[in-house]
Design a protein around this motif. Sequence first.
Motif, mmCIF file in Angstrom:
data_model
loop_
_atom_site.group_PDB
_atom_site.id
_atom_site.type_symbol
_atom_site.label_atom_id
_atom_site.label_comp_id
_atom_site.label_asym_id
_atom_site.label_seq_id
_atom_site.Cartn_x
_atom_site.Cartn_y
_atom_site.Cartn_z
ATOM 1 N N MET A 191 -37.872 11.972 18.495
ATOM 2 C CA MET A 191 -37.084 13.054 19.097
ATOM 3 C C MET A 191 -35.658 13.059 18.550
ATOM 4 O O MET A 191 -35.107 14.119 18.245
ATOM 5 C CB MET A 191 -37.074 12.915 20.623
ATOM 6 N N MET A 192 -35.046 11.883 18.429
ATOM 7 C CA MET A 192 -33.699 11.819 17.879
ATOM 8 C C MET A 192 -33.649 12.426 16.479
ATOM 9 O O MET A 192 -32.693 13.114 16.111
ATOM 10 C CB MET A 192 -33.221 10.364 17.817
ATOM 11 N N ALA A 193 -34.690 12.152 15.689
ATOM 12 C CA ALA A 193 -34.708 12.607 14.299
ATOM 13 C C ALA A 193 -35.023 14.091 14.172
ATOM 14 O O ALA A 193 -34.491 14.780 13.291
ATOM 15 C CB ALA A 193 -35.718 11.793 13.499
ATOM 16 N N LEU A 194 -35.886 14.623 15.042
ATOM 17 C CA LEU A 194 -36.421 15.968 14.840
ATOM 18 C C LEU A 194 -35.791 17.041 15.722
ATOM 19 O O LEU A 194 -35.677 18.192 15.310
ATOM 20 C CB LEU A 194 -37.936 15.948 15.059
ATOM 21 N N VAL A 195 -35.403 16.682 16.945
ATOM 22 C CA VAL A 195 -34.882 17.689 17.869
ATOM 23 C C VAL A 195 -33.648 18.407 17.327
ATOM 24 O O VAL A 195 -33.497 19.622 17.543
ATOM 25 C CB VAL A 195 -34.590 17.044 19.247
ATOM 26 N N PRO A 196 -32.728 17.732 16.599
ATOM 27 C CA PRO A 196 -31.564 18.462 16.083
ATOM 28 C C PRO A 196 -31.907 19.649 15.195
ATOM 29 O O PRO A 196 -31.067 20.545 15.008
ATOM 30 C CB PRO A 196 -30.804 17.385 15.296
ATOM 31 N N TYR A 197 -33.100 19.681 14.632
ATOM 32 C CA TYR A 197 -33.494 20.830 13.823
ATOM 33 C C TYR A 197 -33.813 22.038 14.700
ATOM 34 O O TYR A 197 -33.852 23.173 14.206
ATOM 35 C CB TYR A 197 -34.724 20.488 12.973
#
Length: 331
Positions: A213-219
């Motif tokens: 989630m940390m890696a992907l949610v910002p997109y």
Amino acid sequence: MDAPAQQHQYSIHYLRALAALMVVACHCFGYGIVPVADMRAVEWLRHGVAIFFVISGFVMVVSTTGRDIGAGEFLMRRLIRIVPLYWLATLAWGLLWSDLAPDRLIPSLAFVFLLDPVLPMARPPVLAVGWSLNFEMFFYLIFAAALFVPQQWRLYAACAMLLAYAALASLLPLPPQAAFLANPLLALFAGGMAMAHFNLRLPVICAPLGLAMMALVPYATDSVVAAVLVPAMLIVLGARSLDGRLPHWKLPALLGDASYSIYLTHIFVMQFIAWYVAPHLPGVALVPLAIVAASVFGVAVYRMVELPITSFLRAALRARRQRLALSEQAA
């Protein structure tokens, strides 16, 4: 966090190492050592700090539960743990690569946010990574105040003070330095405290899910709740389900012990590599080199600087407490 008190909770201890190395990995790109086309691909690694905040809330509850510890002693222990190495690192960084002008140095050493002279925003302290310690120190003050409350109400008192401060900052025109502390990240301390108080944990799959989630949610969104708060809590809650099953691994345990030193000093290594090594090596080799070098340097600082200083000061604190006890008995 005091590592010895956490050795039986390897999930927490190993997460300290992971959090520190996440920040180190992020700064391999943030300091220009390795160029990256889209910073979102690596910027999420800086949220290792968010994991630290959850752990800090957790440990403050665990380390004080069932103990007769006053606010003064608690704060003194926290100051011994945090201040000496941070001050030394700040002075060293100022001498080597920044400046020691009083208008920057004094607020930095006092854990007060610096004001940007033009924009209504905070500037980083002399040692840039020290921004997180401003929040840590603020949380310690809140928790110290909660120690005046009976133990069964301590969590609720600390959370109420954090909530009241956030509400106050939204209603009143506080000085900018104080307003900067009214940040959603404070919820991570509350989450860590609740996790310890209620012995909360989730299935281990939640830990990698939180990292994803940390890696992907910002997109998808810039929501702090979705991109930082929820993932950080999931990581710690999921890892906690491994307590009792994790063995003692020497390297992760050592990196957990040295995580504070690694966090504070890795930017010295990054600066050295950026200036003297990066021009001569391909980027694919620089990231592992920088992570290993920062870890080795941090462990060395931990063993040769942090540990001796904190051990000496803790011994002095114990001796003072014993003298006071003896004088009270004599009276």
